[in-house]
Design a protein around this motif. Structure first.
Motif, mmCIF file in Angstrom:
data_model
loop_
_atom_site.group_PDB
_atom_site.id
_atom_site.type_symbol
_atom_site.label_atom_id
_atom_site.label_comp_id
_atom_site.label_asym_id
_atom_site.label_seq_id
_atom_site.Cartn_x
_atom_site.Cartn_y
_atom_site.Cartn_z
ATOM 1 N N GLU A 88 -3.367 6.139 -5.487
ATOM 2 C CA GLU A 88 -3.642 5.811 -4.081
ATOM 3 C C GLU A 88 -4.841 6.584 -3.534
ATOM 4 O O GLU A 88 -5.308 6.309 -2.446
ATOM 5 N N LYS A 118 -9.953 2.193 -3.122
ATOM 6 C CA LYS A 118 -10.082 2.006 -1.681
ATOM 7 C C LYS A 118 -11.529 2.170 -1.220
ATOM 8 O O LYS A 118 -12.313 2.857 -1.866
ATOM 9 N N SER A 145 -1.706 -2.150 12.144
ATOM 10 C CA SER A 145 -2.578 -1.550 11.122
ATOM 11 C C SER A 145 -3.902 -1.178 11.752
ATOM 12 O O SER A 145 -4.406 -1.885 12.620
ATOM 13 N N GLU A 173 0.829 -1.203 0.000
ATOM 14 C CA GLU A 173 0.000 0.000 0.000
ATOM 15 C C GLU A 173 0.869 1.262 0.000
ATOM 16 O O GLU A 173 0.487 2.284 -0.553
ATOM 17 N N ASP A 174 2.052 1.175 0.640
ATOM 18 C CA ASP A 174 2.864 2.377 0.798
ATOM 19 C C ASP A 174 4.280 2.188 0.250
ATOM 20 O O ASP A 174 5.227 2.764 0.749
ATOM 21 N N THR A 197 -5.922 -6.463 3.458
ATOM 22 C CA THR A 197 -4.808 -5.623 3.001
ATOM 23 C C THR A 197 -3.945 -6.455 2.053
ATOM 24 O O THR A 197 -4.230 -7.625 1.812
ATOM 25 N N HIS A 198 -2.862 -5.880 1.576
ATOM 26 C CA HIS A 198 -1.974 -6.655 0.706
ATOM 27 C C HIS A 198 -1.349 -7.821 1.474
ATOM 28 O O HIS A 198 -0.971 -8.825 0.882
ATOM 29 N N ASP A 224 -3.571 9.593 4.016
ATOM 30 C CA ASP A 224 -4.226 8.463 3.361
ATOM 31 C C ASP A 224 -5.731 8.748 3.331
ATOM 32 O O ASP A 224 -6.308 9.130 4.357
#
Lengths: 263, 397
Positions: free
Chosen positions: B320, B328, B83, A162-163, B165-166, B271
């Motif tokens: 992003e 997202k 997270s 994500e980053d 998430t990833h 974000d």
């Protein structure tokens, strides 16, 4: 470098609509396409083969018409293709699907890389690649955005986070799931596409007996999860339309924001 | 194995058509008729009041899972920071645990991360299982999968939740296959069925065009992933938790992957998942000049600018900051949709916003139907007017 690439034929979801009466998907007249991420997987496989030699085998599980997706994969440069089709495979969740694909890959035999798209646009689960890799007991890297180097027994890739990204060295045979950033898929070559579609087509069609699975292990009956209800998404909102001159509407709106402590 | 309809008994009430999750029943000449895409799932059997639907499919026996207890959350951490989605999952886990009268536990894997357990307890964990070892420092698929398998086999949880998430989307399918359980991805709603006491997992499918509720009756733990920003974190003041250290015995050579380098890319602004206010633009905003005005509005409101897939593809908004099915999921306090028609793929990513304002010149744009307050008009007039009035308030304040 022998590569297996998994391909799914999906309805073009940007076109999908719901029947307002039944709440069911209207499937008629919707174009079937190769899942977009899978195109990048095919491109990655064919590109590596062109650089390093070897062969690319495209594998798909689906109804008989999914053969079109495999023909297109061959048009893009895959050497062989296998369609897994059987009424017994219908209604499979990712558990049953990964088992079926894993069995077929075992039958195909040795390979160096298994490449999949990150996720399919109809289900968006992103589960099949990792589940097949676990079935085959091979390491994996998902969200691959760059292939840096191929060594004798390992591959160095970038995994998108994500980053940022990680540079990962992964032993082969390995499973990679790829994202759109990796490459630009080529169009199918017309002559190859025609070859793939003719009677002597090298596309193999396998059913449950061909891959040695019991009917109860695959499809809906081999699944661990089940859809118990589907419905159209609903939204509950205040639904107030503000009308009038621009400055009046805006001052009404600002009033609403103040009222709800948003400013 | 098939399902068929006794035409003589069918009265054409269409209940089965509504109940079929696969759209595999149609009305032909006033009678229900089963199409080729029927998977023999049996969802139509019970709704038929005329008992006109027959099957030769045997009901699968549901195993006894009475020894399976506890709601587990994979507490994802990177470089020693938890997270946000981990807290969100703990929030949902508290609610599920209350309904089932079971405990909430967090799984914490990493290297020198034990101190994070306090934060997990503050957000509702009653047990924290810690696996702390140098080989777990960075997330690696095989190492994490092996540890979670050991923990699950030892403690037999009922439910296991992970963030989509990833990392979670790499790990969850791997764990599910390794321990032999089903997995539902990207859930937007999790509830407990009042009768069966199973986890009902609701998620969008077909690009968000349809919602499906999925059950996992045949294996435990019931595994689901949830996208960040969908659930709400809930602090549990005064909560006390147990800490259980898990012994790690993994060999480096069994892991199969090495992280050579982690490269963080600099991010501009907050974000969008953390922003309180989002000003989102679609095709209707036009060009970079249009987005400049949105940035001015966003900065006055202390928010960020987001966009639809199309404007991201045109390079007007960074990837992003894309909201929607392929971007997202966001849940700001205020979402201002400017020149966005509101395709379902976009709505899927913003429908959890607390308040939604839509500005669009097309009175039929779907976005207007999901907005709290909508303005049918030219955003080139409305947005500058908002900026002017907000500036005036600030000037007076």
């Amino acid at each position: 470098m022998d590569i297996i690439v998994l391909v799914k034929q999906v309805p073009d979801t940007t076109e999908v609509k719901l029947d307002p009466k039944t709440g069911n998907l209207i499937r008629e007249g919707i174009e079937s396409i190769i899942n977009p991420d899978d195109r990048h997987a095919i491109e990655a496989a064919v590109g590596l083969k062109e650089r390093l030699g070897g062969k690319v085998t495209a594998v798909s599980m689906g109804p008989p018409q999914a053969i079109d997706a495999l023909s297109e994969a061959m048009g893009m440069g895959a050497d062989n293709a296998v369609l897994l089709t059987d009424m017994a495979f219908a209604g499979a969740d990712t558990w049953a699907t990964s088992f079926t694909l894993g069995k077929a890959i075992e039958k195909i035999g040795k390979f160096d890389l298994l490449i999949c798209g990150r996720q399919a646009i109809d289900g968006d689960t992103a589960q099949i690649g990792p589940q097949v890799a676990d079935y085959l007991n091979i390491p994996q890297v998902s969200y691959v955005c760059e292939v840096e180097e191929i060594k004798e027994k390992s591959i160095v890739v970038r995994r998108r986070l994500e980053d940022g990204f990680e540079r990962i060295e992964c032993e082969m045979p390995a499973m990679l799931t790829v994202i759109g950033e990796l490459n630009k898929p080529r169009y199918a070559h017309v002559a190859k596409l025609i070859d793939a579609c003719n009677d002597k087509s090298p596309i193999k069609v396998w059913n449950s007996a061909d891959i040695g699975v019991q009917v109860a292990e695959v499809g809906l009956s081999g699944s661990l999860t089940h859809v118990i209800k589907t419905f159209a998404p609903k939204f509950q909102r205040q639904g107030e339309v503000l009308e009038g001159e621009t400055n009046e509407i805006v001052s009404q709106l600002i009033g609403k924001l103040k009222e709800n402590r948003l400013i | 194995m098939t399902v068929w309809i006794e035409a003589d008994l069918c009265n054409g009430c269409k209940r089965c058509i509504k109940a079929c999750p696969y759209g595999a029943i149609e009305l032909k000449d006033g009678k229900a008729s089963i199409l080729d895409r029927c998977t023999s799932c049996g969802a139509c059997l019970d709704v038929c009041r005329e008992k006109a639907i027959k099957t030769d499919v045997k009901q699968r026996a549901i195993p006894d899972f009475s020894d399976r207890k506890g709601i587990w959350v994979f507490a994802e951490q990177r470089y020693g920071t938890l997270s946000k989605v981990s807290f969100e999952l703990l929030g949902k886990a508290q609610e599920l645990a209350e309904t089932l009268n079971q405990d909430v536990s967090a799984l914490l894997l990493g290297n020198q991360v034990s101190h994070l357990s306090e934060i997990l307890i503050k957000y509702g964990a009653q047990n924290v299982y810690i696996a702390d070892d140098p080989c777990l420092k960075n997330y690696r698929t095989n190492a994490y999968t092996s540890i979670i398998k050991e923990l699950v086999n030892q403690y037999k949880p009922n439910i296991l939740l992970m963030g989509a998430t990833h990392i979670g989307r790499d790990l969850a399918p791997r764990v599910s296959r390794r321990i032999g359980v089903g997995l539902t991805a990207d859930c937007t709603e999790l509830t407990i069925d009042p009768e069966e006491k199973i986890l009902l997992q609701t998620r969008p499918a077909f690009g968000g065009n349809i919602m499906a509720t999925i059950a996992n009756r045949f294996s435990r733990p019931q595994m689901a992933t949830v996208r960040p920003g969908v659930m709400a974190a809930v602090e549990k003041p005064g909560n006390k938790g147990n800490i259980v250290q898990h012994k790690v015995a993994i060999k480096e050579e069994d892991i199969g992957t090495k992280i050579l380098e982690v490269v963080m890319e600099e991010k501009k602004g907050t974000d969008i998942c953390d922003a309180k206010v989002l000003v989102a633009g679609g095709r209707g905003v036009g060009d970079a000049g249009g987005f400049k005005v949105l940035h001015e509005l966003a900065s006055l409101l202390g928010g960020e600018v987001a966009g639809t897939r199309i404007v991201v593809e045109e390079g007007l908004v960074p990837v992003e900051n894309q909201v929607g099915q392929t971007g997202k999921s966001v849940r700001p306090e205020l979402y201002i949709a400017c020149g966005i028609s509101g395709a379902i793929q976009h709505r899927a990513g913003m429908m959890n916003s607390r308040y939604i304002i839509a500005i669009n010149k097309d009175p039929r744009a779907p976005i207007l139907q999901v907005a709290d307050w909508s303005i049918v008009g030219d955003l080139n007039k409305v947005v500058p007017e908002m900026i002017a009035q907000l500036k005036e308030i600030k000037g007076n304040g």
